[in-house]
Enzyme design. Sequence first.
Site, PDB file in Angstrom:
ATOM      1  N   LEU A  11       0.835  -1.204   0.000  1.00  0.00           N
ATOM      2  CA  LEU A  11       0.000   0.000   0.000  1.00  0.00           C
ATOM      3  C   LEU A  11       0.869   1.254   0.000  1.00  0.00           C
ATOM      4  O   LEU A  11       1.645   1.469   0.933  1.00  0.00           O
ATOM      5  CB  LEU A  11      -0.921   0.009   1.224  1.00  0.00           C
ATOM      6  CG  LEU A  11      -1.796  -1.236   1.408  1.00  0.00           C
ATOM      7  CD1 LEU A  11      -2.738  -1.037   2.585  1.00  0.00           C
ATOM      8  CD2 LEU A  11      -2.565  -1.563   0.140  1.00  0.00           C
ATOM      9  N   ARG A  18       1.373  14.274   7.107  1.00  0.00           N
ATOM     10  CA  ARG A  18       2.222  14.728   8.217  1.00  0.00           C
ATOM     11  C   ARG A  18       3.704  14.872   7.855  1.00  0.00           C
ATOM     12  O   ARG A  18       4.488  15.398   8.622  1.00  0.00           O
ATOM     13  CB  ARG A  18       2.058  13.772   9.411  1.00  0.00           C
ATOM     14  CG  ARG A  18       0.770  14.017  10.171  1.00  0.00           C
ATOM     15  CD  ARG A  18       0.482  12.900  11.148  1.00  0.00           C
ATOM     16  NE  ARG A  18      -0.001  11.703  10.492  1.00  0.00           N
ATOM     17  CZ  ARG A  18      -0.193  10.536  11.101  1.00  0.00           C
ATOM     18  NH1 ARG A  18       0.096  10.400  12.377  1.00  0.00           N
ATOM     19  NH2 ARG A  18      -0.653   9.496  10.437  1.00  0.00           N
ATOM     20  N   LYS A  25       5.170  10.351   0.515  1.00  0.00           N
ATOM     21  CA  LYS A  25       5.842   9.819   1.711  1.00  0.00           C
ATOM     22  C   LYS A  25       6.770   8.653   1.402  1.00  0.00           C
ATOM     23  O   LYS A  25       7.914   8.610   1.864  1.00  0.00           O
ATOM     24  CB  LYS A  25       4.783   9.385   2.734  1.00  0.00           C
ATOM     25  CG  LYS A  25       5.349   8.642   3.919  1.00  0.00           C
ATOM     26  CD  LYS A  25       4.408   8.599   5.083  1.00  0.00           C
ATOM     27  CE  LYS A  25       3.358   7.535   4.932  1.00  0.00           C
ATOM     28  NZ  LYS A  25       2.544   7.426   6.178  1.00  0.00           N
ATOM     29  N   THR A  85      -7.673   1.919   3.309  1.00  0.00           N
ATOM     30  CA  THR A  85      -6.781   0.775   3.076  1.00  0.00           C
ATOM     31  C   THR A  85      -7.529  -0.432   2.485  1.00  0.00           C
ATOM     32  O   THR A  85      -6.960  -1.207   1.712  1.00  0.00           O
ATOM     33  CB  THR A  85      -6.095   0.368   4.391  1.00  0.00           C
ATOM     34  OG1 THR A  85      -7.085   0.264   5.429  1.00  0.00           O
ATOM     35  CG2 THR A  85      -5.048   1.388   4.815  1.00  0.00           C
ATOM     36  N   ASP A 109       5.197   2.297   4.057  1.00  0.00           N
ATOM     37  CA  ASP A 109       5.877   3.235   4.956  1.00  0.00           C
ATOM     38  C   ASP A 109       6.476   2.552   6.190  1.00  0.00           C
ATOM     39  O   ASP A 109       6.750   3.202   7.187  1.00  0.00           O
ATOM     40  CB  ASP A 109       4.930   4.369   5.372  1.00  0.00           C
ATOM     41  CG  ASP A 109       3.714   3.871   6.150  1.00  0.00           C
ATOM     42  OD1 ASP A 109       3.559   2.647   6.318  1.00  0.00           O
ATOM     43  OD2 ASP A 109       2.908   4.721   6.600  1.00  0.00           O
ATOM     44  N   ASN A 176      -2.407  -3.415  15.867  1.00  0.00           N
ATOM     45  CA  ASN A 176      -2.313  -3.945  14.512  1.00  0.00           C
ATOM     46  C   ASN A 176      -1.097  -3.337  13.819  1.00  0.00           C
ATOM     47  O   ASN A 176      -1.007  -2.120  13.666  1.00  0.00           O
ATOM     48  CB  ASN A 176      -3.599  -3.560  13.754  1.00  0.00           C
ATOM     49  CG  ASN A 176      -3.480  -3.814  12.270  1.00  0.00           C
ATOM     50  OD1 ASN A 176      -2.707  -4.656  11.822  1.00  0.00           O
ATOM     51  ND2 ASN A 176      -4.279  -3.077  11.490  1.00  0.00           N
ATOM     52  N   ARG A 306      29.806   7.278  -1.458  1.00  0.00           N
ATOM     53  CA  ARG A 306      28.421   7.506  -1.895  1.00  0.00           C
ATOM     54  C   ARG A 306      27.692   6.297  -2.439  1.00  0.00           C
ATOM     55  O   ARG A 306      26.502   6.193  -2.302  1.00  0.00           O
ATOM     56  CB  ARG A 306      28.396   8.608  -2.920  1.00  0.00           C
ATOM     57  CG  ARG A 306      28.160   9.950  -2.299  1.00  0.00           C
ATOM     58  CD  ARG A 306      28.449  11.050  -3.275  1.00  0.00           C
ATOM     59  NE  ARG A 306      27.705  10.907  -4.515  1.00  0.00           N
ATOM     60  CZ  ARG A 306      27.965  11.601  -5.608  1.00  0.00           C
ATOM     61  NH1 ARG A 306      28.944  12.464  -5.622  1.00  0.00           N
ATOM     62  NH2 ARG A 306      27.255  11.429  -6.689  1.00  0.00           N
ATOM     63  N   ALA A 398      52.402  18.297  -8.720  1.00  0.00           N
ATOM     64  CA  ALA A 398      51.423  19.092  -7.947  1.00  0.00           C
ATOM     65  C   ALA A 398      50.906  20.246  -8.790  1.00  0.00           C
ATOM     66  O   ALA A 398      51.633  20.841  -9.575  1.00  0.00           O
ATOM     67  CB  ALA A 398      52.084  19.618  -6.679  1.00  0.00           C
TER      68      ALA A 398
HETATM   69  C1  UD1 Z   1      -3.394   1.515   9.523  1.00  0.00           C
HETATM   70  C2  UD1 Z   1      -4.411   0.528  10.125  1.00  0.00           C
HETATM   71  C3  UD1 Z   1      -4.173   0.460  11.625  1.00  0.00           C
HETATM   72  C4  UD1 Z   1      -2.742   0.024  11.904  1.00  0.00           C
HETATM   73  C5  UD1 Z   1      -1.761   0.961  11.202  1.00  0.00           C
HETATM   74  C6  UD1 Z   1      -0.369   0.382  11.295  1.00  0.00           C
HETATM   75  C7  UD1 Z   1      -6.418   0.688   8.731  1.00  0.00           C
HETATM   76  C8  UD1 Z   1      -7.800   1.202   8.667  1.00  0.00           C
HETATM   77  N1  UD1 Z   1      -5.730   0.989   9.855  1.00  0.00           N
HETATM   78  O1  UD1 Z   1      -3.685   2.786  10.067  1.00  0.00           O
HETATM   79  O2  UD1 Z   1      -5.063  -0.472  12.204  1.00  0.00           O
HETATM   80  O3  UD1 Z   1      -2.501   0.024  13.287  1.00  0.00           O
HETATM   81  O4  UD1 Z   1      -2.067   1.072   9.799  1.00  0.00           O
HETATM   82  O5  UD1 Z   1       0.606   1.266  10.809  1.00  0.00           O
HETATM   83  O6  UD1 Z   1      -5.980   0.031   7.832  1.00  0.00           O
HETATM   84  N2  UD1 Z   1      -3.136   3.795   1.909  1.00  0.00           N
HETATM   85  C9  UD1 Z   1      -3.506   3.593   0.592  1.00  0.00           C
HETATM   86  N3  UD1 Z   1      -4.733   4.001   0.189  1.00  0.00           N
HETATM   87  C10 UD1 Z   1      -5.635   4.573   1.031  1.00  0.00           C
HETATM   88  C11 UD1 Z   1      -5.248   4.768   2.380  1.00  0.00           C
HETATM   89  C12 UD1 Z   1      -3.990   4.369   2.785  1.00  0.00           C
HETATM   90  O7  UD1 Z   1      -2.745   3.078  -0.218  1.00  0.00           O
HETATM   91  O8  UD1 Z   1      -6.743   4.911   0.574  1.00  0.00           O
HETATM   92  C13 UD1 Z   1      -1.794   3.342   2.331  1.00  0.00           C
HETATM   93  C14 UD1 Z   1      -0.945   4.450   2.888  1.00  0.00           C
HETATM   94  O9  UD1 Z   1      -0.164   5.039   1.855  1.00  0.00           O
HETATM   95  C15 UD1 Z   1      -0.056   3.710   3.881  1.00  0.00           C
HETATM   96  C16 UD1 Z   1      -0.923   2.552   4.337  1.00  0.00           C
HETATM   97  O10 UD1 Z   1      -1.959   2.417   3.377  1.00  0.00           O
HETATM   98  O11 UD1 Z   1       1.112   3.185   3.296  1.00  0.00           O
HETATM   99  C17 UD1 Z   1      -1.542   2.771   5.732  1.00  0.00           C
HETATM  100  O12 UD1 Z   1      -2.362   3.914   5.679  1.00  0.00           O
HETATM  101  P1  UD1 Z   1      -2.441   4.939   6.886  1.00  0.00           P
HETATM  102  O13 UD1 Z   1      -3.397   6.003   6.532  1.00  0.00           O
HETATM  103  O14 UD1 Z   1      -1.073   5.341   7.293  1.00  0.00           O
HETATM  104  O15 UD1 Z   1      -3.103   4.006   7.995  1.00  0.00           O
HETATM  105  P2  UD1 Z   1      -3.037   4.182   9.542  1.00  0.00           P
HETATM  106  O16 UD1 Z   1      -3.971   5.256   9.946  1.00  0.00           O
HETATM  107  O17 UD1 Z   1      -1.640   4.298   9.990  1.00  0.00           O
HETATM  108 CA    CA Z   2       0.261   5.090   9.063  1.00  0.00          CA
END
Ligand code: UD1
Ligand code: CA
Length: 437
Positions: A11, A18, A25, A85, A109, A176, A306, A398
């Site tokens: 994902l 943030r 990100k 997600t 991430d 989670n 590097r 040199a």
């Molecule tokens: C999510 C989990 C949470 C868990 C946490 C762990 C859900 C609803 N919640 O929350 O339970 O504890 O991760 O880090 O899943 N992303 C997409 N498309 C979207 C939304 C998000 O690809 O529409 C990707 C984001 O880029 C990211 C990942 O999904 O890489 C997680 O999304 P994020 O919004 O960070 O979820 P959390 O609120 O951290």
């Molecule tokens: Ca997150």
Amino acid sequence: MLNKNVKSIILAAGKGTRMKSDMPKVLHTIFNKPLLGYVIEAVNNTDLVSENFVIVGHEAEKVEKFVNDNYSNAKCILQSPQLGTGDAVNKAAPFINGFDGYVIVVCGDTPLITAETLKNFVEFHDNNEADLTVMSAIFDNPKNYGRIIRDKNNRFVAIVEEKDASPEQKAVKEINAGIYCISWKSVHEAFNNLQNNNAQCEYYLTDIVKWSVEHNLKVQSYILDNKDEIFGINSKVQLAQATKILNKKSLIRLMEEGVQIVDPDSTYISPETTIGADTLILPNVYITGRNTIGTHCKIGPFSHIRDGAVIGNNVRIGNFVEIKKSTIKDNTNVSHLSYVGDSELGSKVNIGAGTITANYNPISKVKSKTIIKDGANTGSNSVLVAPVTINEMASVAAGSVITKDVEAYSLAVSRSPLKIIPEWVKRKIEQLSGGIK
Ligand code: UD1
Ligand code: CA
């Protein structure tokens, strides 16, 4: 051997608000490598996964370019708009329609996750013949994570997001981690039943837990001991913390292999650098990318390597020296204030202070090679304009600017002749002290 094939969904569509950045990100870097790269490589290094689907959305073209340029077994799928997600994973569903195997879902991430952990995780799922396994961890401060909710019999029944949690649920410390192993055939229906009636109006991936429990599937959590691995990056503070964690791990591995690191607090060495035993690393050394450094070398203080350096044994890389994409053979010294890029240095070469390989033509944008053969040396402040070869035992005087190859055992000098004017200073002083009043 697992009972089933494995595919991954990574994902990476979210904005990462943030981070407060123009850049997505997952393209922020640790040791010059994007966070997403660490995740894809961890998945690939399990040697279990045949195909990766990367869900892209925010700044999709940039993320897609990085993936396509670097990973041939990864396919990007666009999620636009980003509805959560669960919606993100669902975007990959048409590509795995009818797949009778395991799908692991990982977030782009969480760069500290290791192949070993992912492998153990999938094996745990497979050994238990589970339908859904969620990676979890026990956090003293579980804030912002989804909580693992268990019933009276301690059975894992749901994940509740912080924003949707009751005070009682917020007190739960098992969180989670955001990494899932899904037996696709039995759970895929869940994705057609996700609802967005929650605090964030999103389709939550986490809701597949409740659905699976309701459908009498086998749901379990896999509690990870090493919490560092699931450290998720949401801000630049966390990016710096992750860099520290990864660096510390890398330095400990090197020290255990016999490398002496004088000051681990000021030394940065990428995980893909190997260094031989008895090499000494002095403070303020920064090494990124993929490099090999031999034994009994002395690197630093204040050296920057590097990427793409292949350095032999007993080599000296001193202060304010930068090395990029270069091979350096045994017993060679680059002791101070030099830049060596796109070069091949033989053995027993001595590079004088302030020697520069001028490897880049900013007009043609072409980079060229400098070759310095065994036993050759360059004097201080010399510029080697690539492409150029300094042959065996040749000497560069040199202050010279070298634009042609130098034959073996020859001296190359390019300077205006030295002029010494006797008593010049004395005359100046006399003039100033009244001679011409
Ligand atoms: C999510 C989990 C949470 C868990 C946490 C762990 C859900 C609803 N919640 O929350 O339970 O504890 O991760 O880090 O899943 N992303 C997409 N498309 C979207 C939304 C998000 O690809 O529409 C990707 C984001 O880029 C990211 C990942 O999904 O890489 C997680 O999304 P994020 O919004 O960070 O979820 P959390 O609120 O951290
Ligand atoms: Ca997150």
